[in-house]
Design a protein around this motif. Structure first.
Motif, PDB file in Angstrom:
ATOM      1  N   TRP A 171       0.844  -1.206   0.000  1.00 35.55           N
ATOM      2  CA  TRP A 171       0.000   0.000   0.000  1.00 35.55           C
ATOM      3  C   TRP A 171       0.879   1.255   0.000  1.00 35.55           C
ATOM      4  O   TRP A 171       0.588   2.224  -0.711  1.00 35.55           O
ATOM      5  N   ALA A 172       1.951   1.247   0.778  1.00 37.26           N
ATOM      6  CA  ALA A 172       2.842   2.408   0.841  1.00 37.26           C
ATOM      7  C   ALA A 172       3.449   2.729  -0.514  1.00 37.26           C
ATOM      8  O   ALA A 172       3.682   3.898  -0.843  1.00 37.26           O
ATOM      9  N   GLN A 173       3.699   1.704  -1.298  1.00 43.97           N
ATOM     10  CA  GLN A 173       4.276   1.930  -2.624  1.00 43.97           C
ATOM     11  C   GLN A 173       3.324   2.677  -3.549  1.00 43.97           C
ATOM     12  O   GLN A 173       3.747   3.226  -4.567  1.00 43.97           O
ATOM     13  N   LEU A 174       2.032   2.714  -3.185  1.00 44.89           N
ATOM     14  CA  LEU A 174       1.041   3.477  -3.944  1.00 44.89           C
ATOM     15  C   LEU A 174       0.827   4.876  -3.371  1.00 44.89           C
ATOM     16  O   LEU A 174       0.042   5.652  -3.908  1.00 44.89           O
ATOM     17  N   ASN A 175       1.524   5.184  -2.276  1.00 45.16           N
ATOM     18  CA  ASN A 175       1.328   6.451  -1.576  1.00 45.16           C
ATOM     19  C   ASN A 175       2.613   7.283  -1.645  1.00 45.16           C
ATOM     20  O   ASN A 175       3.606   6.961  -0.988  1.00 45.16           O
TER      21      ASN A 175
END
Length: 383
Positions: A171-175
């Motif tokens: 998820w962090a990689q999308l943020n």
């Protein structure tokens, strides 16, 4: 007779600031910048705030300090310090104060320069005659104890804990605002340095700087301040202990109580939730809260998160900003749960947006699984 808060108040703005590293800024500086940004989104100024809800990790009287910093004279100030759950409790308290006419504009704020100032996870517990002789590395040792018990009692594996960390990283990689975005695998988590058995360094939250702020008003005013209000549908909290040695059952948190009452107020159930924002200071938290909030039976949390079930594209969107494990954790994380829920429900989450998200749960945790607080938020369609 219970006073019904469902849909009577709304969040109209939210902002973050300084996620990651913000050298040269104090905790108050960070909180103020997030607050001014949030207020501006709603066309408001600090002077419009008459209900102030704030705590910082380095100022026991932060309610007074922050009012002075902003140059305001609030009618109501709350400086509750239950740990990371404080901000969900603030949302509940603000809703009650708004509904009873005690205040008109509530500002909930947090800021911390923990990474710049300390650079490490700060010990959270006072000396205890029962625990201190064993020299625990608290808070991590307390959570490790809960993890070990869950593994013993239900067959949960370290791989299950690793699934939580890997999902958060995806998820962090999308943020673009997340602090840790490098790839992370199950093997990376399993092979990382143990901090307190069975938790490795990758099972533990980040240590970052950062601030968040949200603004709440009564529902009838919300549409004047934003075209996409986010309504508070349910809220509840519960406390079960202070020290981990006094936790009645290491595998059951008070989220089972706060969640049930929040769902009842909101008139929804776990299966209705589109986005689950769960306080993931450690990987075991996510598993415990998924169980206690009704997303899976007790003991099934490890299997529930397997095979990327809570990662992007999985069966349940959990911690879509990357959570405390990969996005931000500046001492207390609870307000970031609410702010990310707002982003999802207003369609402002970018690449990580959950299509058609209408209901979100933001669940805060304080102490060593001690204080649990649950807030259920919804779009106008859910009223």
């Amino acid at each position: 007779m219970e006073f019904n808060l469902r849909g009577r108040t709304a969040l109209v703005a939210g902002a973050t600031y300084g996620i990651g590293e913000a050298p040269g800024l104090s905790s108050m500086d960070l909180a103020a910048r997030a607050s001014v940004d949030a207020l501006a989104q709603a066309g408001l100024k600090p002077g419009d705030v008459d209900g102030l809800f704030v705590c910082t990790p380095d100022d026991m009287l932060s309610g007074l300090t922050f009012a002075e910093y902003l140059g305001i004279n609030p009618r109501f100030t709350d400086n509750n310090r239950s740990g990371g759950s404080a901000f969900e409790i603030y949302a509940h308290t603000a809703a009650m104060a708004l509904c009873t006419g005690q205040i008109d504009v509530a500002l909930i704020a947090y800021g911390s320069n923990q990474r710049s100032a300390a650079g490490k996870l700060v010990q959270s517990s006072r000396p205890s005659p029962w625990e201190s002789p064993y020299r625990p590395m608290n808070p991590v040792s307390s959570y490790a104890l809960a993890a070990a018990r869950h593994m013993h009692q239900y067959g949960t594996k370290r791989e299950h804990l690793a699934e939580v960390a890997v999902a958060a990283r995806k998820w962090a990689q999308l943020n673009p605002d997340a602090y840790m975005r490098t790839p992370l695998s199950i093997d990376d988590v399993m092979g990382a340095r143990l901090v307190s058995d069975p938790l490795s360094v990758r099972d533990c939250c980040l240590v970052t700087d950062g601030a968040a702020a949200v603004v709440m008003v009564r529902a009838e005013r919300a549409r004047d301040l934003t075209d996409k209000p986010v309504y508070l549908l349910g809220a509840a909290s519960a406390t079960s202990h202070r020290e981990i040695a006094n936790m009645p059952d290491l595998t059951v948190t008070a989220a089972a109580q706060s969640g049930r009452r929040a769902y009842e107020m909101a008139g929804v159930k776990a299966g209705d939730i589109d986005v689950a924002m769960l306080y993931d200071a450690f990987t075991i938290n996510t598993i415990l809260f998924l169980e206690d909030l009704g997303f899976c039976p007790k003991g099934e949390g490890g299997r529930f998160v397997s095979d990327g079930a809570i990662a992007p594209g999985g069966r349940l969107a959990v911690n879509t900003n990357g959570g405390g494990l990969s996005c931000v954790h500046p001492g207390m994380y609870g307000l970031f749960l609410i702010e990310e829920s707002m982003r999802q429900l207003t369609g402002r989450a970018g690449e990580r947006q959950i299509p058609g998200a209408k209901l979100a749960i933001a669940h805060g945790n304080g102490g060593v699984l001690s204080s649990q607080a649950t807030v259920i938020l919804g779009t106008e369609e859910t009223l």
